[in-house]
Design a protein around this motif. Sequence first.
Motif, PDB file in Angstrom:
ATOM      1  N   PRO A  51       0.902  -1.192   0.005  1.00 24.60           N
ATOM      2  CA  PRO A  51       0.099  -0.043   0.017  1.00 24.60           C
ATOM      3  C   PRO A  51       0.922   1.239   0.035  1.00 24.60           C
ATOM      4  O   PRO A  51       1.520   1.497   1.140  1.00 24.60           O
ATOM      5  N   VAL A  52       0.618   2.043  -1.132  1.00 22.64           N
ATOM      6  CA  VAL A  52       1.773   3.425  -1.165  1.00 22.64           C
ATOM      7  C   VAL A  52       0.604   4.473  -1.001  1.00 22.64           C
ATOM      8  O   VAL A  52      -0.372   4.755  -1.745  1.00 22.64           O
ATOM      9  N   LEU A  53       1.169   5.137   0.042  1.00 22.81           N
ATOM     10  CA  LEU A  53       0.281   6.324   0.335  1.00 22.81           C
ATOM     11  C   LEU A  53       0.555   7.574  -0.543  1.00 22.81           C
ATOM     12  O   LEU A  53       1.699   7.432  -1.125  1.00 22.81           O
ATOM     13  N   ASP A  54      -0.373   8.462  -0.425  1.00 23.43           N
ATOM     14  CA  ASP A  54      -0.070   9.597  -1.501  1.00 23.43           C
ATOM     15  C   ASP A  54       1.163  10.319  -1.471  1.00 23.43           C
ATOM     16  O   ASP A  54       1.804  10.994  -2.103  1.00 23.43           O
ATOM     17  N   ASP A  55       1.768  10.314  -0.100  1.00 24.17           N
ATOM     18  CA  ASP A  55       2.999  11.082   0.232  1.00 24.17           C
ATOM     19  C   ASP A  55       4.297  10.176  -0.262  1.00 24.17           C
ATOM     20  O   ASP A  55       5.543  10.461   0.027  1.00 24.17           O
ATOM     21  N   GLY A  56       4.008   8.878  -0.863  1.00 27.07           N
ATOM     22  CA  GLY A  56       4.869   8.000  -1.093  1.00 27.07           C
ATOM     23  C   GLY A  56       5.341   6.818   0.050  1.00 27.07           C
ATOM     24  O   GLY A  56       6.219   6.003  -0.451  1.00 27.07           O
ATOM     25  N   ILE A 169      10.594  -8.741  -0.224  1.00 25.77           N
ATOM     26  CA  ILE A 169      10.748  -8.973  -1.763  1.00 25.77           C
ATOM     27  C   ILE A 169       9.764  -7.673  -2.235  1.00 25.77           C
ATOM     28  O   ILE A 169      10.118  -7.090  -2.979  1.00 25.77           O
ATOM     29  N   GLY A 170       8.986  -7.321  -1.287  1.00 24.62           N
ATOM     30  CA  GLY A 170       8.133  -6.147  -1.620  1.00 24.62           C
ATOM     31  C   GLY A 170       8.850  -4.646  -1.621  1.00 24.62           C
ATOM     32  O   GLY A 170       8.737  -3.897  -2.474  1.00 24.62           O
ATOM     33  N   ALA A 171       9.748  -4.865  -0.856  1.00 19.62           N
ATOM     34  CA  ALA A 171      10.801  -3.724  -0.584  1.00 19.62           C
ATOM     35  C   ALA A 171      11.582  -3.565  -1.767  1.00 19.62           C
ATOM     36  O   ALA A 171      11.790  -2.438  -2.499  1.00 19.62           O
ATOM     37  N   PHE A 172      12.024  -4.714  -2.328  1.00 23.01           N
ATOM     38  CA  PHE A 172      12.926  -4.692  -3.519  1.00 23.01           C
ATOM     39  C   PHE A 172      12.064  -4.396  -4.655  1.00 23.01           C
ATOM     40  O   PHE A 172      12.853  -3.667  -5.685  1.00 23.01           O
ATOM     41  N   TRP A 173      11.001  -4.812  -4.824  1.00 25.13           N
ATOM     42  CA  TRP A 173       9.987  -4.263  -5.932  1.00 25.13           C
ATOM     43  C   TRP A 173       9.847  -2.921  -5.954  1.00 25.13           C
ATOM     44  O   TRP A 173       9.814  -2.239  -7.033  1.00 25.13           O
ATOM     45  N   LEU A 174       9.552  -2.206  -4.808  1.00 21.88           N
ATOM     46  CA  LEU A 174       9.508  -0.936  -4.708  1.00 21.88           C
ATOM     47  C   LEU A 174      10.765  -0.048  -5.138  1.00 21.88           C
ATOM     48  O   LEU A 174      10.494   0.784  -5.837  1.00 21.88           O
ATOM     49  N   ASP A 175      11.681  -0.615  -4.721  1.00 24.07           N
ATOM     50  CA  ASP A 175      12.942   0.254  -5.285  1.00 24.07           C
ATOM     51  C   ASP A 175      13.210  -0.063  -6.764  1.00 24.07           C
ATOM     52  O   ASP A 175      13.496   0.811  -7.302  1.00 24.07           O
ATOM     53  N   LYS A 176      12.888  -1.038  -7.363  1.00 23.70           N
ATOM     54  CA  LYS A 176      12.929  -1.272  -8.850  1.00 23.70           C
ATOM     55  C   LYS A 176      12.035  -0.477  -9.565  1.00 23.70           C
ATOM     56  O   LYS A 176      12.115   0.154 -10.604  1.00 23.70           O
ATOM     57  N   LEU A 177      10.794  -0.312  -9.162  1.00 27.97           N
ATOM     58  CA  LEU A 177       9.658   0.269  -9.632  1.00 27.97           C
ATOM     59  C   LEU A 177       9.973   1.739  -9.433  1.00 27.97           C
ATOM     60  O   LEU A 177       9.739   2.484 -10.632  1.00 27.97           O
ATOM     61  N   ARG A 178      10.574   2.271  -8.395  1.00 27.11           N
ATOM     62  CA  ARG A 178      10.690   3.659  -8.273  1.00 27.11           C
ATOM     63  C   ARG A 178      11.841   4.008  -9.086  1.00 27.11           C
ATOM     64  O   ARG A 178      11.935   5.355  -9.446  1.00 27.11           O
ATOM     65  N   SER A 179      12.880   3.168  -9.175  1.00 21.76           N
ATOM     66  CA  SER A 179      14.121   3.578 -10.263  1.00 21.76           C
ATOM     67  C   SER A 179      13.704   3.529 -11.626  1.00 21.76           C
ATOM     68  O   SER A 179      14.410   4.103 -12.460  1.00 21.76           O
ATOM     69  N   GLY A 180      12.515   2.876 -11.945  1.00 23.41           N
ATOM     70  CA  GLY A 180      12.084   2.634 -13.269  1.00 23.41           C
ATOM     71  C   GLY A 180      12.766   1.604 -14.188  1.00 23.41           C
ATOM     72  O   GLY A 180      12.476   1.364 -15.165  1.00 23.41           O
ATOM     73  N   ASP A 181      13.532   0.792 -13.351  1.00 20.40           N
ATOM     74  CA  ASP A 181      14.120  -0.502 -13.979  1.00 20.40           C
ATOM     75  C   ASP A 181      12.993  -1.608 -14.133  1.00 20.40           C
ATOM     76  O   ASP A 181      13.301  -2.303 -15.139  1.00 20.40           O
TER      77      ASP A 181
END
Length: 185
Positions: A51-56, A169-181
């Motif tokens: 769950p991603v809040l509006d503030d990220g 795993i969720g944290a790693f997915w978030l990092d990859k999504l945030r970077s655009g990878d």
Amino acid sequence: MDKHLKETRIDGEIAYNGGFLKVHRDTVSLPDGKRTKREYIRHPGAVVIIPVLDDGKILLERQYRYPNDRVFIELPAGKIDPGEDPLACAIRELEEETGYTASEWKFVSTIHNAIAYSDEHLDIYLARGLTAGAAKLDDGEFIETITATVDEMLDWVRSGKITDVKTVIGAFWLDKLRSGDWKLD
């Protein structure tokens, strides 16, 4: 193609039939023709919500887990009921455990978290457009919600503050999504 690796069930029995888990004990034929026993847990599957809040920031939970006698920091998650659609389960679990609802849902991935002894799988969903509400915890369920940035989550993974596999795993997915990878369909 994988016949040289496949094991074939010969027969089996239920070694333990609990209210939630069933432990099976099967006799299998190995690729070389020898026989052995395999014990494993049948699991109905579960969902994990990022769950991603509006503030990220990411909405997380703190929950005591009896088998490990400690409180864990986790992403919201829950068991899929018989016949339940996984996305419907994710929507239900987010609201029950945190009180939040989401206007946008994206499928992220399926993971198998215990392949050596269970058929459990977890379908991961990203939830955005969150609106706060009242949690609807199950009887006997005690959960505290907290928030963290993706960087805080990654630091907590590195330091061992987060060790729950679905949350790592969720944290790693978030990092990859945030970077655009990585991108979601």
